[in-house]
Design a protein around this motif. Structure first.
Motif, short mmCIF file in Angstrom:
data_model
loop_
_atom_site.label_atom_id
_atom_site.label_comp_id
_atom_site.label_asym_id
_atom_site.label_seq_id
_atom_site.Cartn_x
_atom_site.Cartn_y
_atom_site.Cartn_z
N VAL A 73 -3.51 -0.10 -9.18
CA VAL A 73 -2.55 0.95 -8.85
C VAL A 73 -2.07 0.74 -7.43
O VAL A 73 -2.86 0.44 -6.52
CB VAL A 73 -3.19 2.35 -9.00
N SER A 74 -0.76 0.88 -7.24
CA SER A 74 -0.18 0.67 -5.91
C SER A 74 0.84 1.75 -5.59
O SER A 74 1.14 2.62 -6.43
CB SER A 74 0.50 -0.70 -5.85
N MET A 75 1.39 1.66 -4.41
CA MET A 75 2.44 2.57 -3.97
C MET A 75 3.60 2.57 -4.96
O MET A 75 4.21 3.61 -5.21
CB MET A 75 2.91 2.14 -2.57
N ALA A 76 3.91 1.44 -5.56
CA ALA A 76 5.01 1.37 -6.53
C ALA A 76 4.74 2.28 -7.72
O ALA A 76 5.66 2.94 -8.23
CB ALA A 76 5.20 -0.08 -6.99
N LEU A 97 -3.51 1.13 -1.66
CA LEU A 97 -2.22 1.30 -2.33
C LEU A 97 -1.25 0.16 -2.06
O LEU A 97 -0.19 0.09 -2.66
CB LEU A 97 -1.59 2.63 -1.92
N LEU A 98 -1.63 -0.72 -1.16
CA LEU A 98 -0.86 -1.94 -0.88
C LEU A 98 -1.81 -3.12 -1.06
O LEU A 98 -2.87 -3.17 -0.44
CB LEU A 98 -0.29 -1.93 0.54
N PRO A 99 -1.44 -4.08 -1.89
CA PRO A 99 -2.32 -5.23 -2.12
C PRO A 99 -2.56 -6.03 -0.84
O PRO A 99 -1.75 -6.02 0.07
CB PRO A 99 -1.55 -6.08 -3.14
N ARG A 100 -3.66 -6.74 -0.80
CA ARG A 100 -3.96 -7.61 0.35
C ARG A 100 -3.01 -8.79 0.40
O ARG A 100 -2.59 -9.21 1.46
CB ARG A 100 -5.40 -8.11 0.27
N ASP A 101 -2.67 -9.33 -0.77
CA ASP A 101 -1.80 -10.50 -0.85
C ASP A 101 -0.39 -10.14 -0.37
O ASP A 101 0.22 -9.21 -0.89
CB ASP A 101 -1.76 -10.99 -2.30
N PRO A 102 0.14 -10.86 0.63
CA PRO A 102 1.46 -10.53 1.18
C PRO A 102 2.60 -10.58 0.16
O PRO A 102 3.53 -9.79 0.23
CB PRO A 102 1.68 -11.56 2.29
N LYS A 103 2.53 -11.49 -0.80
CA LYS A 103 3.59 -11.58 -1.81
C LYS A 103 3.56 -10.37 -2.73
O LYS A 103 4.61 -9.80 -3.06
CB LYS A 103 3.46 -12.88 -2.61
N LYS A 104 2.37 -9.97 -3.14
CA LYS A 104 2.24 -8.78 -3.97
C LYS A 104 2.63 -7.53 -3.18
O LYS A 104 3.27 -6.62 -3.71
CB LYS A 104 0.82 -8.63 -4.52
N ARG A 105 2.24 -7.48 -1.90
CA ARG A 105 2.59 -6.35 -1.04
C ARG A 105 4.11 -6.24 -0.93
O ARG A 105 4.67 -5.14 -0.99
CB ARG A 105 1.92 -6.51 0.33
#
Length: 192
Positions: A135-138, A64-72
């Motif tokens: 799909v993510s937390m957002a 639910l959180l991307p690996r990429d820190p900017k996307k996270r």
């Protein structure tokens, strides 16, 4: 996809509705008398984002959180905008303070103000979903807030990016079955 059941389901004009979060039993779980609260792994976690982050850390599939820190960072920014900047201003306790005759206008103004900012942000982060094509937390934050916007009769045609993302998410089974209008404690007038 994790399914978190929402307990707060107040009608748009219904200050007389008594949701479960005001019961003594629920207050024992969360002294703030706010939803959600999740009992899991021998602990009780309150607040949506804390619950989602715990699930991410203990049950990382689906991610639910991307690996990429900017996307996270974008996912967290959008999640906090919704969970901290829009939702609290139109929840039941605030609407009760506003007064029944002003509830609809207050909720519409609050949601529209937040959606104006969110629409602008999503135009630079969205793919199929809030941040890219996963799909993510957002996204978990977006769908219930769009349901609130619909309940309070916010004109969603002003928010094409939000509407497109919501439509894409509602095509997924996990979002269909966990939609606020399909929960067992949803009042009959708000059921799908």
């Amino acid at each position: 996809m994790w399914e978190l059941e929402a307990l707060e389901k107040e009608p748009a004009g219904g200050a007389d509705f008594c949701p479960q979060e005001f019961s003594e039993e629920f207050q024992a779980l969360n002294p703030m008398k706010q939803v959600p609260a999740l009992k899991i792994d021998g602990i009780t976690i309150c607040q949506s984002l804390a619950i989602i982050e715990y699930l991410e850390e203990t049950r990382p599939t689906p991610r639910l959180l991307p690996r990429d820190p900017k996307k996270r960072a974008s996912v967290r920014m959008i999640s906090n905008l919704i969970a901290g900047g829009i939702q609290p201003l139109q929840n039941l306790s605030v609407l009760k303070e506003v007064g029944q005759e002003k509830q609809l206008a207050w909720a519409q103004k609050t949601i529209s103000s937040g959606f104006n900012a969110l629409e602008q942000i999503l135009q630079s982060t969205a793919g199929k979903y809030c941040v890219g094509d996963e799909v993510s937390m957002a996204d978990l934050c977006l769908v219930p807030q769009v349901a609130n916007a619909e309940r309070f009769k916010v004109d969603l045609t002003l928010y094409p990016t939000i509407s497109h993302i919501n439509k894409s998410l509602l095509a997924l089974e996990a979002f269909q079955v966990s939609h606020p209008s399909r929960q067992p404690d949803t009042p009959p007038e708000l059921r799908a």
